[in-house]
Design an enzyme around this catalytic site. Structure first.
Site, PDB file in Angstrom:
ATOM      1  N   HIS A 161       0.836  -1.202   0.000  1.00  0.00           N
ATOM      2  CA  HIS A 161       0.000   0.000   0.000  1.00  0.00           C
ATOM      3  C   HIS A 161       0.874   1.257   0.000  1.00  0.00           C
ATOM      4  O   HIS A 161       0.419   2.329  -0.419  1.00  0.00           O
ATOM      5  CB  HIS A 161      -0.898   0.038   1.242  1.00  0.00           C
ATOM      6  CG  HIS A 161      -1.940  -1.027   1.262  1.00  0.00           C
ATOM      7  ND1 HIS A 161      -1.685  -2.303   1.714  1.00  0.00           N
ATOM      8  CD2 HIS A 161      -3.241  -1.011   0.889  1.00  0.00           C
ATOM      9  CE1 HIS A 161      -2.792  -3.028   1.632  1.00  0.00           C
ATOM     10  NE2 HIS A 161      -3.747  -2.274   1.132  1.00  0.00           N
TER      11      HIS A 161
ATOM     12  N   ASP B 220      -4.916  -6.328  -7.711  1.00  0.00           N
ATOM     13  CA  ASP B 220      -5.114  -5.651  -6.434  1.00  0.00           C
ATOM     14  C   ASP B 220      -5.390  -4.182  -6.759  1.00  0.00           C
ATOM     15  O   ASP B 220      -5.226  -3.729  -7.903  1.00  0.00           O
ATOM     16  CB  ASP B 220      -3.871  -5.803  -5.553  1.00  0.00           C
ATOM     17  CG  ASP B 220      -4.181  -5.650  -4.066  1.00  0.00           C
ATOM     18  OD1 ASP B 220      -5.282  -5.170  -3.727  1.00  0.00           O
ATOM     19  OD2 ASP B 220      -3.328  -6.003  -3.237  1.00  0.00           O
TER      20      ASP B 220
END
Length: 549
Positions: A200, A272
């Site tokens: 992230h 993702d």
């Protein structure tokens, strides 16, 4: 701005995007407005053909109405999904919040049959409640093997730390999902378990070669493929020995050569979230979407800008950069996935119409949640923790209040308060309680003079990187013991910090560990540690204070 002309190609491409939305109905209720589209944007994009939505936040009733509204705006079958790796209650109030998967991984080492049975019931509970909420796609199971204890983002999200455990439990979970008629998604291919970075925030780099992957990381993915997994999510990792230039999400060597050709996966491949920094730090929305699709992904999850992603994909297809048959193949996989769950909302709505007004949680769901907590609870010493009028209940949480694990009525606050402890909160965004002295790190003068009940909510969390690893809890436990002030210790979440603290804990100090952090876990833990004590009245004592006060 949206394009002035809606071409047939644009609508076909838009079908392969999955955008983010809040589970709440109002734009003002969005928790993450940077990523969660406004209602006006959602309505436009769905009308233009966007074929999927990932949802977060709200109650189970809100999410039911939200899914119904999204389908009305789309006027076409939608993929509606959520990251409910720990049950629907992890994301939506009114659902059942289950212990993290690794709780069953630890149990599997003691009783394989029981752990696998619980994992299958875990999948059934999650699938049933997801379907009742209007979702048809669960973004789980996590198939990463968490073989790196310092992993900052997978941690307890994994089913275990070895291939046999993860394979068995992920397959059992998938069987439970399938029995309830919802799609599953194995993630994060080709394996995020051995990383020391959070994708992230940055791009993790791994040096594993194909042989190493085949012996470890890829084993659970192969197992769930045989079990009929519907989709696989890619990982934002740079596998230098497979593709030195592109992250796995954007790499034909990973998605086409390995996943499609060698492993022969024929289901949906979804990226993702493309808004993650591992991607956005190097690629814009259009570049990332084109590279992912060209690499072999079918669905583009959370592009930084949906219109830019659609336009770039249209241009790549029109120019011949991406063959048109790739588009048709991805559309067909999506259609097959929707057909597998009944294709349209009408069939799902009819199936659950008789229970639409009933609470989402069934008695069997609550019983499962309790059983999972009990089965994974570790009591190092049962106590009792001695009641006191001057005690401090020191809690470490991941964020400021309110947070999902620590509402004002949470057992972690209420039960110690009833035993005479005044609660103090430490969270990473607040004022640090640490001193520079490594041997005596806690600023004890800020805690008062009484005994300390230490409760640590620690687990791998996205967007925190390795911040948690720098908090000196081992030294803190030693310090409190030297001062004879440690009344009790509880760790909720990561088994790795628990293992470290048990090594230095003095014999006889009440202590317990739970992988779960939810109120049910708190209640069971603290009942074990506090129940033998005589409860004292604390009606005149504030429930908690904060280090930021």
């Amino acid at each position: 701005m949206s394009p002035p002309i809606q071409s047939p190609l644009r609508r076909q491409v838009a079908e392969l995007l999955v955008v983010r939305a809040s589970g709440h109905a109002s734009d003002d209720q969005r928790r993450y407005p940077k990523w969660e589209l406004s209602n006006a944007e959602l309505k436009r994009l769905l009308a233009e053909g966007v074929g999927g939505v990932i949802l977060l936040g709200g109650t189970s009733n809100e999410i039911r109405h939200r899914c119904k509204k999204l389908r009305q705006w789309a006027k076409a079958p939608l993929l509606l999904c959520a990251d409910v790796e720990e049950g629907v209650g992890q994301r939506f109030e009114g659902g059942t919040w289950l212990v993290p998967p690794m709780a069953l991984g630890r149990l599997y080492q003691e009783d394989q049959r029981r752990a696998a049975n619980l994992a299958e019931r875990y999948g059934r509970c999650t699938g049933h409640q997801a379907r009742r909420c209007g979702l048809n796609w669960v973004l789980a199971p996590v198939c990463d093997v968490n073989n790196n204890p310092a992993n900052p983002v997978i941690n307890v999200r994994a089913w275990g730390e070895d291939t046999a455990t993860v394979s068995s439990l992920a397959c059992a979970f998938q069987q439970g999902l399938a029995a309830e008629g919802v799609l599953g998604c194995a993630k994060h291919f080709p394996g995020h378990g051995n990383t020391g970075m959070d994708s992230h925030l940055q791009l993790p780099v791994l040096d594993d070669n194909l042989r190493q992957l085949m012996e470890l990381e890829l084993v659970p993915f192969q197992a769930v493929m045989k079990a009929g997994i519907d989709s696989i999510m890619t990982a934002h990792l740079l596998m230098r020995n497979l593709d030195a230039s592109s992250p796995a999400t954007l790499s034909p060597a990973v998605l086409q050569d390995i996943l499609r050709r060698q492993l022969k996966f024929e289901g949906l491949v979804v990226t993702d979230a493309l808004v993650m920094r591992a991607i956005t730090q190097s690629y814009n929305a259009g570049e990332a979407a084109v590279m992912a699709f060209a690499a072999g992904a079918d669905l583009i999850l959370m592009p930084e800008n949906a219109d830019d992603a659609i336009e770039a994909l249209c241009e790549a297809l029109q120019s011949g950069q991406i063959p048109m048959q790739r588009l048709h193949a991805s559309q067909e996989r999506r259609r097959e996935a929707l057909q597998k769950v009944g294709t349209s909302t009408a069939k799902l709505a009819l199936k659950d119409s008789t229970s639409i007004d009933k609470p989402l949680e069934r008695d069997e769901d609550r019983a499962l949640a309790r059983e999972l907590v009990t089965a994974s609870l570790k009591i190092h010493h049962p106590g009792p923790v001695t009641p006191t009028e001057s005690g401090i209940n020191l809690l470490r949480v991941d964020g400021v209040l309110p947070c999902s694990v620590l509402t004002a009525t949470a057992p972690a606050l209420v039960l110690p308060s009833e035993a005479g402890f005044q609660s103090l909160l430490y969270h990473p965004l607040g004022i640090s309680p640490w001193q520079d002295d490594r041997d005596q790190p806690l600023a004890l003068e800020r805690l008062g003079i009484g005994p300390v009940m230490l409760q640590l909510f620690l687990r791998g969390n996205p967007f925190r990187g390795d911040q948690d690893r720098h908090e000196p809890w081992v030294a803190t436990v030693k310090q409190l013991q030297q001062q004879k002030r440690l009344a009790g210790l509880v760790v909720y979440g990561s088994p790795y910090i628990w293992d470290e603290l048990i090594e230095v804990l003095n014999i006889g100090i009440p202590a317990a560990y739970s992988p779960g952090q939810m109120p049910e876990a708190q209640r069971q833990v603290l009942t074990c540690l506090l129940q033998p004590a005589q409860v004292q009245s604390s009606a005149q004592t504030p429930l908690f204070q904060d280090f930021t006060d």
